[in-house]
Write an enzyme that holds these catalytic residues in place. Structure first.
Site, PDB file in Angstrom:
ATOM      1  N   GLY A  75     -60.140  -6.103  27.211  1.00 10.22           N
ATOM      2  CA  GLY A  75     -60.453  -5.324  26.013  1.00 10.22           C
ATOM      3  C   GLY A  75     -60.849  -3.919  26.416  1.00 10.22           C
ATOM      4  O   GLY A  75     -61.134  -3.672  27.594  1.00 10.22           O
ATOM      5  N   CYS A 102     -60.384  -9.541  33.150  1.00 14.53           N
ATOM      6  CA  CYS A 102     -60.872  -8.164  33.067  1.00 14.53           C
ATOM      7  C   CYS A 102     -62.152  -8.102  32.222  1.00 14.53           C
ATOM      8  O   CYS A 102     -63.175  -8.613  32.634  1.00 14.53           O
ATOM      9  CB  CYS A 102     -59.763  -7.248  32.528  1.00 14.53           C
ATOM     10  SG  CYS A 102     -60.100  -5.515  32.841  1.00 14.53           S
ATOM     11  N   TYR A 103     -62.117  -7.536  31.016  1.00 15.75           N
ATOM     12  CA  TYR A 103     -63.326  -7.498  30.200  1.00 15.75           C
ATOM     13  C   TYR A 103     -63.882  -8.908  29.997  1.00 15.75           C
ATOM     14  O   TYR A 103     -65.101  -9.118  30.013  1.00 15.75           O
ATOM     15  CB  TYR A 103     -63.037  -6.860  28.839  1.00 15.75           C
ATOM     16  CG  TYR A 103     -64.224  -6.877  27.905  1.00 15.75           C
ATOM     17  CD1 TYR A 103     -65.246  -5.934  28.038  1.00 15.75           C
ATOM     18  CD2 TYR A 103     -64.345  -7.855  26.919  1.00 15.75           C
ATOM     19  CE1 TYR A 103     -66.353  -5.964  27.208  1.00 15.75           C
ATOM     20  CE2 TYR A 103     -65.450  -7.893  26.076  1.00 15.75           C
ATOM     21  CZ  TYR A 103     -66.454  -6.943  26.222  1.00 15.75           C
ATOM     22  OH  TYR A 103     -67.545  -6.972  25.407  1.00 15.75           O
ATOM     23  N   HIS A 189     -55.004  -8.182  35.780  1.00  9.76           N
ATOM     24  CA  HIS A 189     -54.276  -8.754  34.639  1.00  9.76           C
ATOM     25  C   HIS A 189     -53.120  -9.623  35.134  1.00  9.76           C
ATOM     26  O   HIS A 189     -52.039  -9.109  35.405  1.00  9.76           O
ATOM     27  CB  HIS A 189     -53.731  -7.632  33.745  1.00  9.76           C
ATOM     28  CG  HIS A 189     -54.788  -6.962  32.946  1.00  9.76           C
ATOM     29  ND1 HIS A 189     -55.180  -7.401  31.708  1.00  9.76           N
ATOM     30  CD2 HIS A 189     -55.567  -5.895  33.225  1.00  9.76           C
ATOM     31  CE1 HIS A 189     -56.153  -6.635  31.240  1.00  9.76           C
ATOM     32  NE2 HIS A 189     -56.406  -5.706  32.145  1.00  9.76           N
ATOM     33  N   GLU A 191     -51.227 -11.439  33.532  1.00  9.97           N
ATOM     34  CA  GLU A 191     -50.164 -11.604  32.533  1.00  9.97           C
ATOM     35  C   GLU A 191     -49.083 -10.528  32.595  1.00  9.97           C
ATOM     36  O   GLU A 191     -48.006 -10.716  32.055  1.00  9.97           O
ATOM     37  CB  GLU A 191     -50.777 -11.643  31.120  1.00  9.97           C
ATOM     38  CG  GLU A 191     -51.412 -10.357  30.608  1.00  9.97           C
ATOM     39  CD  GLU A 191     -52.857 -10.140  31.065  1.00  9.97           C
ATOM     40  OE1 GLU A 191     -53.279 -10.792  32.034  1.00  9.97           O
ATOM     41  OE2 GLU A 191     -53.549  -9.303  30.468  1.00  9.97           O
ATOM     42  N   VAL A 246     -31.134 -12.942  13.292  1.00  8.42           N
ATOM     43  CA  VAL A 246     -31.422 -14.171  14.024  1.00  8.42           C
ATOM     44  C   VAL A 246     -32.521 -15.007  13.360  1.00  8.42           C
ATOM     45  O   VAL A 246     -32.439 -16.236  13.317  1.00  8.42           O
ATOM     46  CB  VAL A 246     -31.721 -13.876  15.523  1.00  8.42           C
ATOM     47  CG1 VAL A 246     -32.942 -13.011  15.682  1.00  8.42           C
ATOM     48  CG2 VAL A 246     -31.870 -15.157  16.299  1.00  8.42           C
ATOM     49  N   ASP A 247     -33.515 -14.348  12.762  1.00  3.70           N
ATOM     50  CA  ASP A 247     -34.625 -15.110  12.172  1.00  3.70           C
ATOM     51  C   ASP A 247     -34.169 -15.905  10.951  1.00  3.70           C
ATOM     52  O   ASP A 247     -34.408 -17.111  10.857  1.00  3.70           O
ATOM     53  CB  ASP A 247     -35.780 -14.190  11.744  1.00  3.70           C
ATOM     54  CG  ASP A 247     -36.326 -13.386  12.901  1.00  3.70           C
ATOM     55  OD1 ASP A 247     -35.998 -13.723  14.052  1.00  3.70           O
ATOM     56  OD2 ASP A 247     -37.053 -12.413  12.651  1.00  3.70           O
ATOM     57  N   SER A 248     -33.518 -15.214  10.015  1.00  2.00           N
ATOM     58  CA  SER A 248     -33.140 -15.937   8.786  1.00  2.00           C
ATOM     59  C   SER A 248     -32.027 -16.936   9.064  1.00  2.00           C
ATOM     60  O   SER A 248     -31.960 -17.983   8.421  1.00  2.00           O
ATOM     61  CB  SER A 248     -32.772 -14.970   7.654  1.00  2.00           C
ATOM     62  OG  SER A 248     -31.521 -14.377   7.863  1.00  2.00           O
ATOM     63  N   SER A 249     -31.172 -16.664  10.059  1.00  2.00           N
ATOM     64  CA  SER A 249     -30.111 -17.622  10.378  1.00  2.00           C
ATOM     65  C   SER A 249     -30.694 -18.873  11.037  1.00  2.00           C
ATOM     66  O   SER A 249     -30.310 -20.001  10.706  1.00  2.00           O
ATOM     67  CB  SER A 249     -29.077 -16.991  11.307  1.00  2.00           C
ATOM     68  OG  SER A 249     -28.518 -15.863  10.700  1.00  2.00           O
ATOM     69  N   LYS A 395     -40.477 -13.956  19.054  1.00  2.65           N
ATOM     70  CA  LYS A 395     -39.054 -13.666  18.840  1.00  2.65           C
ATOM     71  C   LYS A 395     -38.154 -14.347  19.877  1.00  2.65           C
ATOM     72  O   LYS A 395     -37.120 -14.909  19.530  1.00  2.65           O
ATOM     73  CB  LYS A 395     -38.845 -12.144  18.887  1.00  2.65           C
ATOM     74  CG  LYS A 395     -37.464 -11.688  18.522  1.00  2.65           C
ATOM     75  CD  LYS A 395     -37.343 -11.512  17.030  1.00  2.65           C
ATOM     76  CE  LYS A 395     -35.971 -11.065  16.627  1.00  2.65           C
ATOM     77  NZ  LYS A 395     -35.899 -10.837  15.188  1.00  2.65           N
TER      78      LYS A 395
END
Ligand code: XMP
Length: 539
Positions: A75, A102-103, A189, A191, A246-249, A395
């Site tokens: 943070g 970290c934080y 970090h 990640e 792609v999302d709605s399909s 996504k």
């Protein structure tokens, strides 16, 4: 010094969890790091489910959620800031493994009686990590590996019970642990991609320390999502607005698998799609996927609504408004629906509590600006219940699901396309003539890029039409016509972008073809502006 007591009114009323409670989960308490979401993604890559929740979640609430492990994010604050976010000190006694990043590590040290001080020298960027104890968290992490640091404060004294796991040249306590209580802290970090040993560390935490199993798989998600949709919807009917993205399909595929013809997909053709796209979409769904789609030709309605409009925001507003009205009319015409299926994704639902408080003043500051202003957004007063089966997914996970349930690559890998479509790629007034010109020019851009196999090298490739005219010469004739702007960009997520260094011969081929084949265009220019300061779209 700030005491770490949380006034009860600060605790979230209800802990939002979008995950399944029967699923093993690692929870991330968010202290406002720009990387909190990234931690969740990294954990999910190990096939364990993870969610980001508010740092104000109490120990009692956490006990109910029953995570296999907890991660405290980084943070922007220092633990000594007046309004630094503190977690419920009871969490250290839950008996659940905790990793502070970290934080998050500094907070752990501070609350457990160690010491954190402003370091003589902060450490930013890549550092070599030297390992002092490789028993659990750092197993298989190479000695001297690169980890990415970004901190001003440092741990100068560990709390009692803690041991040193690793150090760097400037940070004596770069990784620490209380093995008995399973409390861990890392100053770097793990990640971010620059941390080479980061994913190994995350795997160690998830598997060795928290004892998770790899249950978050695409196949498991699909199975569970279908079960959930069926349980929720029962025998009722569901309406879905298909856009072809792609999302709605993926949503349509998943819903159809779950409830078959109790799903009605509606495709509202605003007239702002790329050349041949509406036809292609309908053909794919009807003939190849055998999912019926209700086609609504609303081209005139949308064009009329934009008559005389030149302001970009007004265009968006009117398109959004017409979309809602058309959608309402269509849904009424098609009968009664109880549910509306929406392609909401996980980043849309994360409630990030740490990000909107200034650590010095305690004032609320602007939350992250949404990347999208989707015209597909539907009004609150539509009387549907919502079904949102993709709301747990990032996504890239949607793409995996789409692929797993049989969506073809051309949809799975499709470039983003804005909801208002070509209407925001024609500057100034949108007319039928301009739409035709832009569609033809845009098709040439795509053809030239595709036939060279360059589609996947770029984030987006498209044409923009400017509402001005310039002089040219063609076959001894003076021309006075529109210019087309080529916009080809590379990007990771659309938030920042750079103009693509497209080979000259490709630019040349595109330019030649557009000027020769598209009537009404006599000039092609290439946009060499990055984002920021430019945006990807021109409006
Ligand atoms: P900008 O132009 O803001 O675009 O750099 C960033 C990304 O968002 C897309 N975009 C939109 N998508 N509705 C959408 O669904 C919109 O109104 C919209 N405006 C921009 C853009 O194509 C790029 O990928």
């Amino acid at each position: 010094m700030n005491t770490a007591v949380i006034p009860t009114e600060q605790a979230p009323q209800k802990v939002k969890s979008y995950g399944r409670l029967d699923q093993q989960i690692i929870l991330i308490l968010d202290f406002g790091s720009q990387y909190s979401e990234l931690i969740a993604r990294r954990i999910r890559e190990t096939q364990v489910y993870s969610e980001v929740i508010s740092y104000r979640t109490t120990a009692e609430q956490l006990r109910e959620l029953d995570p296999k492990g907890i991660i405290l994010s980084g943070g922007p604050s220092s633990v000594y800031d007046n309004y630094a976010p503190h977690c419920d000190p009871e969490i250290w006694n839950l008996g659940i493994p905790i990793l502070g990043v970290c934080y998050g590590m500094q907070l752990m040290v501070n609350q457990l009686g160690g010491e954190v001080l402003k370091a003589d020298r902060g450490e930013y960027g890549k550092s070599s990590l030297y390992i002092d104890d490789a028993t659990d968290l750092l197993t298989n992490v190479e000695d001297g590996t690169t980890m990415w640091m970004s901190h001003g404060d440092s741990v100068t004294k560990m709390p009692s019970g803690f041991e040193l796991l690793a150090h760097t040249e400037n940070t004596p306590c770069a990784a620490i642990a209380d093995h008995t209580k399973k409390l861990y802290g890392v100053q770097f970090h793990p990640e971010v991609v620059h941390s080479l040993g980061g994913q190994a560390l995350i795997r160690n935490f998830v598997y060795k320390i928290c004892g998770c199993e790899a249950t978050w798989t695409t196949a498991a998600f699909v199975e569970e999502a279908i079960r959930e949709i069926r349980a929720k919807v029962g025998e009722k009917r569901v309406l879905l607005a298909l856009s072809g993205g792609v999302d709605s399909s993926t949503l349509a595929f998943l819903m159809y698998k779950a409830i078959g013809d109790r799903l009605t997909c509606v495709f509202i053709d605003q007239g702002f799609m790329r050349k041949l796209e509406p036809e292609r979409l309908l053909k794919l769904f009807k003939e190849q996927f055998h999912i019926p789609v209700e086609y609504v030709n609303a081209r005139d309605r949308f064009l009329n609504a934009l008559n005389g409009v030149t302001d970009p925001e007004e265009k968006r507003r009117r398109i959004g408004h017409e979309f809602i009205r058309e959608f309402e009319e269509t849904s009424r015409r098609l009968g009664h629906f109880d549910y509306l299926a929406q392609g909401t994704l996980y980043p849309d639902v994360i409630e990030s509590a740490g990000t909107n408080v200034d650590p010095q003043t305690g004032e609320r500051v602007a939350v992250k600006i949404k990347s999208h202003h989707n015209v597909g957004g539907l009004p609150k007063d539509l009387r549907f219940k919502l079904v949102e089966p993709l709301r747990k997914l990032f996504k890239d996970e949607v793409r995996k699901v789409g692929r797993a349930i049989g969506l073809p690559e051309e949809i799975v890998q499709r470039h983003p396309f804005p909801g208002p479509g070509l209407a925001i790629r024609i500057l100034g007034e949108v007319t039928a003539e301009r739409l035709n010109i832009l569609r033809d020019a845009d098709l040439i851009v795509r053809q030239e890029i595709n036939q060279r196999g360059l589609y996947h090298d770029y984030w987006q490739t498209f044409a923009v039409l400017l509402p001005i005219k310039s002089v040219g010469v063609m076959g001894d004739q003076r021309t006075y016509a529109y210019p087309i702007v080529l916009r080809i960009v590379q990007s990771e997520d659309g938030m920042t972008a750079d103009w693509a260094r497209v080979p000259y011969d490709v630019l040349e081929a595109i330019s030649n073809r557009i000027v020769n084949e598209v009537k009404g265009v006599n000039r092609v220019v290439y946009d060499i502006t990055s984002k920021p300061p430019g945006t990807i779209e021109w409006e």
